[in-house]
Design a protein around this motif. Structure first.
Motif, mmCIF file in Angstrom:
data_model
loop_
_atom_site.group_PDB
_atom_site.id
_atom_site.type_symbol
_atom_site.label_atom_id
_atom_site.label_comp_id
_atom_site.label_asym_id
_atom_site.label_seq_id
_atom_site.Cartn_x
_atom_site.Cartn_y
_atom_site.Cartn_z
ATOM 1 N N ARG A 84 0.849 -1.191 0.000
ATOM 2 C CA ARG A 84 0.000 0.000 0.000
ATOM 3 C C ARG A 84 0.885 1.241 0.000
ATOM 4 N N ARG A 85 0.265 2.393 -0.023
ATOM 5 C CA ARG A 85 1.061 3.614 -0.124
ATOM 6 C C ARG A 85 1.922 3.797 1.122
ATOM 7 N N ARG A 86 3.002 4.525 0.942
ATOM 8 C CA ARG A 86 3.924 4.800 2.037
ATOM 9 C C ARG A 86 3.908 6.290 2.360
ATOM 10 N N VAL A 87 3.920 6.593 3.654
ATOM 11 C CA VAL A 87 4.023 7.979 4.094
ATOM 12 C C VAL A 87 5.156 8.051 5.104
ATOM 13 N N ILE A 88 6.129 8.911 4.826
ATOM 14 C CA ILE A 88 7.263 9.102 5.728
ATOM 15 C C ILE A 88 7.145 10.484 6.345
ATOM 16 N N ILE A 89 7.081 10.528 7.680
ATOM 17 C CA ILE A 89 6.931 11.780 8.404
ATOM 18 C C ILE A 89 8.251 12.132 9.080
ATOM 19 N N PHE A 90 8.736 13.336 8.833
ATOM 20 C CA PHE A 90 9.965 13.828 9.472
ATOM 21 C C PHE A 90 9.559 14.880 10.500
ATOM 22 N N GLU A 98 22.541 19.077 7.666
ATOM 23 C CA GLU A 98 22.635 19.468 6.255
ATOM 24 C C GLU A 98 22.944 18.258 5.386
ATOM 25 N N SER A 99 23.829 17.384 5.870
ATOM 26 C CA SER A 99 24.164 16.173 5.122
ATOM 27 C C SER A 99 22.936 15.273 4.970
ATOM 28 N N ALA A 100 22.119 15.164 6.039
ATOM 29 C CA ALA A 100 20.907 14.345 5.971
ATOM 30 C C ALA A 100 19.927 14.920 4.961
ATOM 31 N N GLN A 101 19.802 16.250 4.940
ATOM 32 C CA GLN A 101 18.902 16.878 3.968
ATOM 33 C C GLN A 101 19.370 16.625 2.541
ATOM 34 N N ASN A 102 20.667 16.703 2.329
ATOM 35 C CA ASN A 102 21.188 16.426 0.988
ATOM 36 C C ASN A 102 20.956 14.979 0.590
ATOM 37 N N SER A 103 21.019 14.069 1.565
ATOM 38 C CA SER A 103 20.753 12.657 1.279
ATOM 39 C C SER A 103 19.286 12.440 0.912
ATOM 40 N N LEU A 104 18.405 13.240 1.518
ATOM 41 C CA LEU A 104 16.971 13.136 1.228
ATOM 42 C C LEU A 104 16.617 13.743 -0.119
ATOM 43 N N LEU A 105 17.411 14.692 -0.568
ATOM 44 C CA LEU A 105 17.068 15.493 -1.738
ATOM 45 C C LEU A 105 16.809 14.648 -2.981
ATOM 46 N N LYS A 106 17.670 13.687 -3.265
ATOM 47 C CA LYS A 106 17.513 12.880 -4.476
ATOM 48 C C LYS A 106 16.210 12.096 -4.447
ATOM 49 N N THR A 107 15.859 11.608 -3.266
ATOM 50 C CA THR A 107 14.605 10.863 -3.137
ATOM 51 C C THR A 107 13.406 11.782 -3.363
ATOM 52 N N LEU A 108 13.504 13.031 -2.917
ATOM 53 C CA LEU A 108 12.427 13.992 -3.179
ATOM 54 C C LEU A 108 12.314 14.303 -4.664
ATOM 55 N N GLU A 109 13.461 14.331 -5.343
ATOM 56 C CA GLU A 109 13.459 14.636 -6.771
ATOM 57 C C GLU A 109 12.896 13.490 -7.603
ATOM 58 N N GLU A 110 13.089 12.255 -7.122
ATOM 59 C CA GLU A 110 12.636 11.078 -7.865
ATOM 60 C C GLU A 110 11.819 10.185 -6.940
ATOM 61 N N PRO A 111 10.648 10.657 -6.539
ATOM 62 C CA PRO A 111 9.858 9.886 -5.580
ATOM 63 C C PRO A 111 9.356 8.579 -6.186
ATOM 64 N N GLY A 112 9.301 7.571 -5.351
ATOM 65 C CA GLY A 112 8.735 6.311 -5.808
ATOM 66 C C GLY A 112 7.229 6.411 -5.929
ATOM 67 N N ARG A 113 6.657 5.479 -6.627
ATOM 68 C CA ARG A 113 5.207 5.479 -6.817
ATOM 69 C C ARG A 113 4.512 5.243 -5.474
ATOM 70 N N HIS A 114 3.462 6.016 -5.226
ATOM 71 C CA HIS A 114 2.668 5.895 -3.996
ATOM 72 C C HIS A 114 3.506 6.148 -2.740
ATOM 73 N N THR A 115 4.496 7.006 -2.861
ATOM 74 C CA THR A 115 5.327 7.375 -1.716
ATOM 75 C C THR A 115 5.165 8.867 -1.452
ATOM 76 N N HIS A 116 4.923 9.220 -0.184
ATOM 77 C CA HIS A 116 4.686 10.611 0.194
ATOM 78 C C HIS A 116 5.571 10.978 1.381
ATOM 79 N N PHE A 117 6.047 12.205 1.380
ATOM 80 C CA PHE A 117 6.896 12.703 2.455
ATOM 81 C C PHE A 117 6.215 13.900 3.108
ATOM 82 N N ILE A 118 6.148 13.879 4.449
ATOM 83 C CA ILE A 118 5.600 15.008 5.205
ATOM 84 C C ILE A 118 6.677 15.503 6.152
ATOM 85 N N LEU A 119 7.081 16.765 5.995
ATOM 86 C CA LEU A 119 8.111 17.377 6.834
ATOM 87 C C LEU A 119 7.438 18.354 7.784
#
Length: 276
Positions: A84-90, A98-119
């Motif tokens: 089912r869909r995934r929701v990741i809450i930060f 800053e390093s963690a944010q940069n690591s997250l950036l690529k995933t935000l740019e190319e999100p997987g199908r049915h994947t959502h991020f809430i910051l």
């Protein structure tokens, strides 16, 4: 992980956008809200609007920051199949290094199908501009006096306690609920309020410097002191006090809060309250 499970208490003006997001959650969303608002519960409500696999990413109990390793672990989990869909809450998202944010950036740019991020963040400026530009943003507002009164009316409190909580936590239902439920926290805020009143009365006195030393070893209590001082200053402004001294003090208190939230030295940040 801490997961909010109650129905969020939000300002009337925020309800429509929340309903819209429950129907159509973007792939990346920032919830910006000052401390004391029910932002974590809003994030959980959005995540639970449809059957979802929910992951909460937050600092480990003995840490203050979300690390790069935590982000990499989360990204690795996303490579597996999910029914089912995934929701990741930060939360709080601004605690990502800053390093963690940069690591997250690529995933935000190319999100997987049915994947959502809430910051969920109290300080959106601590998020990289590249992160902010890839997210839809909503800002939660303070609740009304009527909403606060309704929340307080159901509590087993004296009228004086209700007035104190209403003054110290106006429009912030999460903080109101905490002060209702936790007598120890309520007592601590009463002490902090007395200290804040003294600081405002004699901000340049030796006693003020001595008083601040009691807060110089605990960032959270220092922020609580700042919060109460700001509440008192804004009350005086609403009462018509427009003196230059009060305006300068307001600027210094806001600056001290920024230093504390950006992990500056606690003692040096608090000294801003008496050197102005």
């Amino acid at each position: 992980m801490r997961v909010a499970t109650h129905r969020p208490l939000v300002a009337v003006q925020d309800r429509q956008i929340i309903r819209q997001l429950m129907r159509h959650l973007p792939h990346a969303l920032i919830i910006q809200a000052e401390a004391g608002l029910d932002s974590a519960a809003v994030a959980q409500q959005l995540a639970n609007a449809h059957p979802s696999e929910i992951t909460v990413v937050e600092p480990h109990p003995d840490k203050t920051m979300i690390t790069t390793e935590q982000i990499r672990t989360m990204v690795a989990q996303l490579r597996t199949q999910a029914p089912r869909r995934r929701v990741i809450i930060f939360q709080p998202a601004e605690t990502m290094t800053e390093s963690a944010q940069n690591s997250l950036l690529k995933t935000l740019e190319e999100p997987g199908r049915h994947t959502h991020f809430i910051l969920v963040t109290h300080d959106i400026q601590q998020l990289l501009s590249t992160i902010r530009s890839r997210c839809q943003t909503i800002v939660l507002h303070r609740t009304s006096h009527a909403q606060d009164a309704h929340l307080l009316a159901a509590a087993n409190l004296t009228e004086q306690q209700r007035r104190q909580i209403s003054f110290l936590a106006a429009g912030r239902p999460q903080l109101i609920s905490q002060l209702i439920a936790q007598p120890t926290l309520r007592q601590r805020y009463q002490v902090i309020a007395a200290d804040a009143k003294q600081l405002l009365a004699e901000p340049q006195a030796y006693q003020a410097v001595s008083l601040l030393t009691r807060y110089s070893n605990d960032r959270q209590q220092a922020l609580q002191l700042i919060d109460v001082i700001l509440t008192m200053i804004h009350f005086r402004l609403r009462q018509g006090d427009t003196s230059d001294q009060l305006q300068r003090l307001l600027e210094q208190v806001v600056y001290a809060e920024q230093l504390l939230r950006h992990h500056g030295n606690i003692r040096l940040a608090l000294l801003q309250l008496v050197v102005y």
